[in-house]
Design a protein around this motif. Structure first.
Motif, mmCIF file in Angstrom:
data_model
loop_
_atom_site.group_PDB
_atom_site.id
_atom_site.type_symbol
_atom_site.label_atom_id
_atom_site.label_comp_id
_atom_site.label_asym_id
_atom_site.label_seq_id
_atom_site.Cartn_x
_atom_site.Cartn_y
_atom_site.Cartn_z
ATOM 1 N N PHE A 62 -57.993 47.375 -9.268
ATOM 2 C CA PHE A 62 -59.203 46.555 -9.363
ATOM 3 C C PHE A 62 -60.358 47.100 -8.517
ATOM 4 C CE2 PHE A 62 -55.598 43.710 -10.175
ATOM 5 C CZ PHE A 62 -55.958 43.187 -11.403
ATOM 6 N N LEU A 63 -60.089 47.405 -7.248
ATOM 7 C CA LEU A 63 -61.146 47.817 -6.343
ATOM 8 C C LEU A 63 -61.822 49.104 -6.796
ATOM 9 C CD1 LEU A 63 -61.185 45.720 -4.129
ATOM 10 C CD2 LEU A 63 -60.671 47.482 -2.461
ATOM 11 N N LYS A 66 -66.740 51.548 -8.463
ATOM 12 C CA LYS A 66 -67.341 52.493 -9.405
ATOM 13 C C LYS A 66 -68.492 51.852 -10.172
ATOM 14 C CE LYS A 66 -66.019 55.837 -12.979
ATOM 15 N NZ LYS A 66 -64.901 56.349 -13.809
ATOM 16 N N GLU A 67 -68.320 50.582 -10.557
ATOM 17 C CA GLU A 67 -69.348 49.855 -11.312
ATOM 18 C C GLU A 67 -70.357 49.160 -10.409
ATOM 19 O OE1 GLU A 67 -67.202 47.212 -13.837
ATOM 20 O OE2 GLU A 67 -66.589 48.800 -15.234
ATOM 21 N N LYS A 68 -70.158 49.254 -9.083
ATOM 22 C CA LYS A 68 -71.012 48.593 -8.087
ATOM 23 C C LYS A 68 -71.085 47.087 -8.322
ATOM 24 C CE LYS A 68 -73.775 52.722 -7.174
ATOM 25 N NZ LYS A 68 -75.134 53.322 -7.096
ATOM 26 N N ALA A 69 -69.934 46.516 -8.686
ATOM 27 C CA ALA A 69 -69.828 45.071 -8.901
ATOM 28 C C ALA A 69 -69.531 44.404 -7.550
ATOM 29 C CB ALA A 69 -68.736 44.764 -9.921
ATOM 30 N N LEU A 70 -70.576 44.227 -6.744
ATOM 31 C CA LEU A 70 -70.412 43.782 -5.364
ATOM 32 C C LEU A 70 -69.842 42.375 -5.265
ATOM 33 C CD1 LEU A 70 -73.672 45.215 -3.733
ATOM 34 C CD2 LEU A 70 -71.411 46.246 -3.926
ATOM 35 N N ARG A 71 -70.219 41.500 -6.181
ATOM 36 C CA ARG A 71 -69.724 40.127 -6.132
ATOM 37 C C ARG A 71 -68.218 40.083 -6.375
ATOM 38 N NH1 ARG A 71 -71.823 35.061 -6.218
ATOM 39 N NH2 ARG A 71 -70.663 33.434 -7.304
ATOM 40 N N ARG A 72 -67.771 40.814 -7.408
ATOM 41 C CA ARG A 72 -66.335 40.857 -7.675
ATOM 42 C C ARG A 72 -65.577 41.566 -6.554
ATOM 43 N NH1 ARG A 72 -65.842 43.274 -13.619
ATOM 44 N NH2 ARG A 72 -67.857 44.167 -13.048
ATOM 45 N N LEU A 73 -66.197 42.570 -5.943
ATOM 46 C CA LEU A 73 -65.612 43.249 -4.795
ATOM 47 C C LEU A 73 -65.419 42.283 -3.633
ATOM 48 C CD1 LEU A 73 -64.780 46.051 -3.586
ATOM 49 C CD2 LEU A 73 -67.132 46.265 -2.779
ATOM 50 N N ASN A 74 -66.449 41.466 -3.367
ATOM 51 C CA ASN A 74 -66.360 40.445 -2.329
ATOM 52 C C ASN A 74 -65.264 39.435 -2.627
ATOM 53 O OD1 ASN A 74 -68.169 40.251 0.083
ATOM 54 N ND2 ASN A 74 -69.691 40.827 -1.437
ATOM 55 N N PHE A 75 -65.216 38.993 -3.865
ATOM 56 C CA PHE A 75 -64.207 38.006 -4.271
ATOM 57 C C PHE A 75 -62.795 38.564 -4.065
ATOM 58 C CE2 PHE A 75 -66.612 35.023 -7.425
ATOM 59 C CZ PHE A 75 -67.394 34.592 -6.366
ATOM 60 N N TYR A 76 -62.615 39.816 -4.484
ATOM 61 C CA TYR A 76 -61.273 40.409 -4.400
ATOM 62 C C TYR A 76 -60.804 40.509 -2.945
ATOM 63 C CZ TYR A 76 -57.326 43.531 -4.851
ATOM 64 O OH TYR A 76 -56.059 44.059 -4.777
ATOM 65 N N LEU A 136 -59.673 52.686 1.339
ATOM 66 C CA LEU A 136 -60.347 53.978 1.476
ATOM 67 C C LEU A 136 -60.110 54.858 0.250
ATOM 68 C CD1 LEU A 136 -59.536 54.737 5.222
ATOM 69 C CD2 LEU A 136 -61.826 54.396 4.270
ATOM 70 N N LEU A 137 -58.894 54.832 -0.270
ATOM 71 C CA LEU A 137 -58.588 55.607 -1.469
ATOM 72 C C LEU A 137 -59.387 55.106 -2.658
ATOM 73 C CD1 LEU A 137 -56.891 57.795 -2.871
ATOM 74 C CD2 LEU A 137 -55.132 56.070 -3.264
ATOM 75 N N CYS A 138 -59.520 53.784 -2.770
ATOM 76 C CA CYS A 138 -60.290 53.195 -3.876
ATOM 77 C C CYS A 138 -61.761 53.621 -3.816
ATOM 78 C CB CYS A 138 -60.196 51.675 -3.837
ATOM 79 S SG CYS A 138 -58.541 51.038 -4.182
ATOM 80 N N ASP A 139 -62.237 53.878 -2.609
ATOM 81 C CA ASP A 139 -63.620 54.333 -2.430
ATOM 82 C C ASP A 139 -63.697 55.861 -2.420
ATOM 83 O OD1 ASP A 139 -66.345 53.955 -2.138
ATOM 84 O OD2 ASP A 139 -66.261 53.803 0.047
ATOM 85 N N PHE A 140 -62.618 56.510 -2.926
ATOM 86 C CA PHE A 140 -62.542 57.960 -3.079
ATOM 87 C C PHE A 140 -62.625 58.707 -1.741
ATOM 88 C CE2 PHE A 140 -63.802 56.319 -7.151
ATOM 89 C CZ PHE A 140 -63.052 57.068 -8.049
ATOM 90 N N LYS A 141 -62.197 58.044 -0.676
ATOM 91 C CA LYS A 141 -62.070 58.710 0.629
ATOM 92 C C LYS A 141 -60.631 59.218 0.743
ATOM 93 C CE LYS A 141 -66.276 57.528 1.787
ATOM 94 N NZ LYS A 141 -66.671 56.834 0.552
ATOM 95 N N VAL A 142 -60.326 60.231 -0.059
ATOM 96 C CA VAL A 142 -58.957 60.713 -0.236
ATOM 97 C C VAL A 142 -58.379 61.281 1.066
ATOM 98 C CG1 VAL A 142 -57.491 62.351 -1.481
ATOM 99 C CG2 VAL A 142 -59.345 61.169 -2.678
ATOM 100 N N HIS A 196 -55.718 34.387 -10.953
ATOM 101 C CA HIS A 196 -54.517 34.501 -11.791
ATOM 102 C C HIS A 196 -54.240 35.970 -12.120
ATOM 103 C CE1 HIS A 196 -51.487 33.601 -14.781
ATOM 104 N NE2 HIS A 196 -52.138 34.358 -15.651
ATOM 105 N N THR A 197 -55.277 36.706 -12.493
ATOM 106 C CA THR A 197 -55.113 38.129 -12.824
ATOM 107 C C THR A 197 -54.673 38.931 -11.604
ATOM 108 O OG1 THR A 197 -56.842 37.943 -14.506
ATOM 109 C CG2 THR A 197 -56.259 40.166 -13.776
ATOM 110 N N TRP A 198 -55.319 38.669 -10.470
ATOM 111 C CA TRP A 198 -54.979 39.395 -9.244
ATOM 112 C C TRP A 198 -53.562 39.074 -8.773
ATOM 113 C CZ3 TRP A 198 -60.233 37.677 -6.766
ATOM 114 C CH2 TRP A 198 -61.260 38.456 -7.305
ATOM 115 N N ASN A 199 -53.208 37.787 -8.830
ATOM 116 C CA ASN A 199 -51.859 37.393 -8.396
ATOM 117 C C ASN A 199 -50.778 38.023 -9.267
ATOM 118 O OD1 ASN A 199 -52.494 35.752 -6.191
ATOM 119 N ND2 ASN A 199 -52.897 33.984 -7.482
ATOM 120 N N LYS A 200 -51.023 38.041 -10.563
ATOM 121 C CA LYS A 200 -50.064 38.632 -11.497
ATOM 122 C C LYS A 200 -49.896 40.122 -11.219
ATOM 123 C CE LYS A 200 -49.117 39.186 -16.450
ATOM 124 N NZ LYS A 200 -49.639 38.938 -17.833
#
Length: 444
Positions: free
Chosen positions: A70-71, A76-86, A150-156, A235-239
């Motif tokens: 998810f992250l 990648k899409e710069k969906a800051l609100r969903r990032l905050n929620f997650y 960090l990996l999700c933000d491509f800080k490999v 629900h999606t995240w928990n699953k």
């Protein structure tokens, strides 16, 4: 015919070196522990570290690996609100097992320990180990979650450093410094204390790294959302987290199943220590695919979206596979050839029985490493069920074979692990080809 590209070599080289240093640090830690503890104590500490890792997996509740699904997309899409929620949801979920673990730690430390201190005048090993695990596992789990951010933000490179290197490197360094400055005797209590302090430091430094290198994620820690606002996505995240929890636990249990079996089949803690030394030596081969394929991992989820993306990832995979194959075979050959010399040099003649086990395990971990990060192909494409099947199969087959070979002692357990891992590798290759139409071996 595969041709090695300079760009692929450059991308794979640094993460491979970091992960190799991380596994080497784990080996250095094993050497340091073996030199300050007797064989029985070494077996006990090896068991403690394994249980700590398994408990941390439960405490993370699958949210460490779940973030990759998810992250990565939200960033990648710069969906800051969903990032905050997650991240708010992740903190909410993670806090519950942490509280339970710390409550159990407090009960043991403040209720049981005083009785031991007053009446026995010393702490038993069981209490030391249990309190250490209950206190340390939340820090270990939190670091795992943050390093995956960090990996999700491509800080490999940072992910590879924190996930595979820092804890073992610091532990080994502190123990070696203590040995050469005569500050440390063969004390299990002091080693467990160092383990606690290093894990706390690891979490703090990982958080600082996120603040500096991934400010978009760090800002989310400041803005927490109420649970009701998260309902639409929970629900999606928990699953996804539940599926990842099962996968993560099965994967760790699968990689350590022969060691777990040894707990029941070994004649003494000393045999457990010998098997642990062999495993810590040969398992360094698995550091190779972890590093080589790390730059591809964030892009794997795209192979289910379009044939163009699949071709792009397949080309990158094939290039990395060539590097991986060359290094794995060279490493396995070297370990197999110089197994006795390695044991005598670092551990001494008291652990020479580990040499034969290393030679067997070299073949086992070659099968584990030969196709790259097979588990990532399942995890990042939503096919964790297939990954779980291969883990279940490996665990069950290894147990059955270990029981069948029990008359051969610890060597029989090593052969059981080899056969079951070969079977898992073959089945994984077939499942990846059938379900994803992806060639994990480049040509198969």
């Amino acid at each position: 015919m595969l041709k090695l590209r300079k760009s692929t070599l450059q991308k794979a080289f640094i993460p491979m070196i970091i992960s190799f240093i991380g596994f080497s640090s784990n080996y250095a830690l094993s050497i340091a522990l073996a030199n300050v503890l007797n064989k029985d104590q070494f077996g006990v500490i090896s068991y403690t570290l394994m249980i700590n890792s398994l408990l941390a997996t439960f405490i993370a509740l699958g949210t460490d690996s779940n973030s990759k699904n998810f992250l990565t997309l939200y960033i990648k899409e710069k969906a800051l609100r969903r990032l905050n929620f997650y991240i708010s949801w992740n903190i909410e979920v993670f806090s519950k097992p942490v509280i339970i673990s710390l409550i159990l730690f407090s009960i043991l430390f403040f209720i049981i320990d005083p009785f031991t201190l007053y009446f026995d005048h010393q702490l038993t090993e069981f209490e030391k180990i249990t309190t250490t695990i209950l206190f340390t596992a939340p820090f270990y789990a939190a670091t795992s979650i943050l390093s995956n951010y960090l990996l999700c933000d491509f800080k490999v490179k940072l992910f590879t450093y924190f996930f595979y290197m820092q804890t073992n490197a610091l532990m080994a360094m502190l123990i070696l410094v203590a040995i050469y400055t005569d500050l440390l005797q063969a004390s299990l209590s002091l080693i467990l204390t160092l383990f606690i302090l290093v894990n706390i430091f690891n979490l703090i430094s990982c958080l600082i790294a996120i603040k500096i290198k991934s400010p978009i994620i760090y800002e989310c820690f400041k803005h927490r959302y109420h649970k009701k606002k998260l309902a639409t996505k929970m629900h999606t995240w928990n699953k996804g987290a539940r599926a990842q929890l099962i996968t993560n636990f099965l994967k760790k249990a699968m990689l350590k199943i022969d060691f777990i079996i040894m707990i029941y089949f070994s004649q003494s803690h000393a045999e457990l220590g010998i098997y642990g030394i062999a495993m810590n030596t040969a398992i360094i081969l698995t550091a190779i695919p972890i590093g080589v394929f790390q730059h591809i991992v964030p892009s794997i989820s795209s192979i289910v979206k379009s044939s163009k993306d699949k071709k792009m990832v397949q080309a990158l995979w094939n290039q990395s596979l060539l590097i991986n194959t060359l290094v794995v075979f060279l490493g396995a050959y070297g370990l197999h050839l110089y197994a006795k010399e390695i044991i005598l040099c670092f551990y001494g003649p008291g652990f020479i029985d580990a040499a034969q086990l290393i030679q067997i395990m070299c073949i086992t971990y070659t099968f584990t490493s030969i196709c790259g990060c097979k588990s990532a192909l399942f995890a990042f494409t939503g096919n964790t069920t297939y990954a779980n099947f291969t883990y279940y199969m490996r665990i069950v087959l290894c147990i059955i074979l270990a029981y069948a070979f029990k008359d051969y002692g610890i060597t029989g357990v090593a052969y059981a692990s080899l056969i079951s891992e070969f079977t898992r590798t073959v089945i994984s290759i077939i499942l990846i080809r059938k379900t994803l139409n992806f060639k994990s071996l480049g040509v198969i």
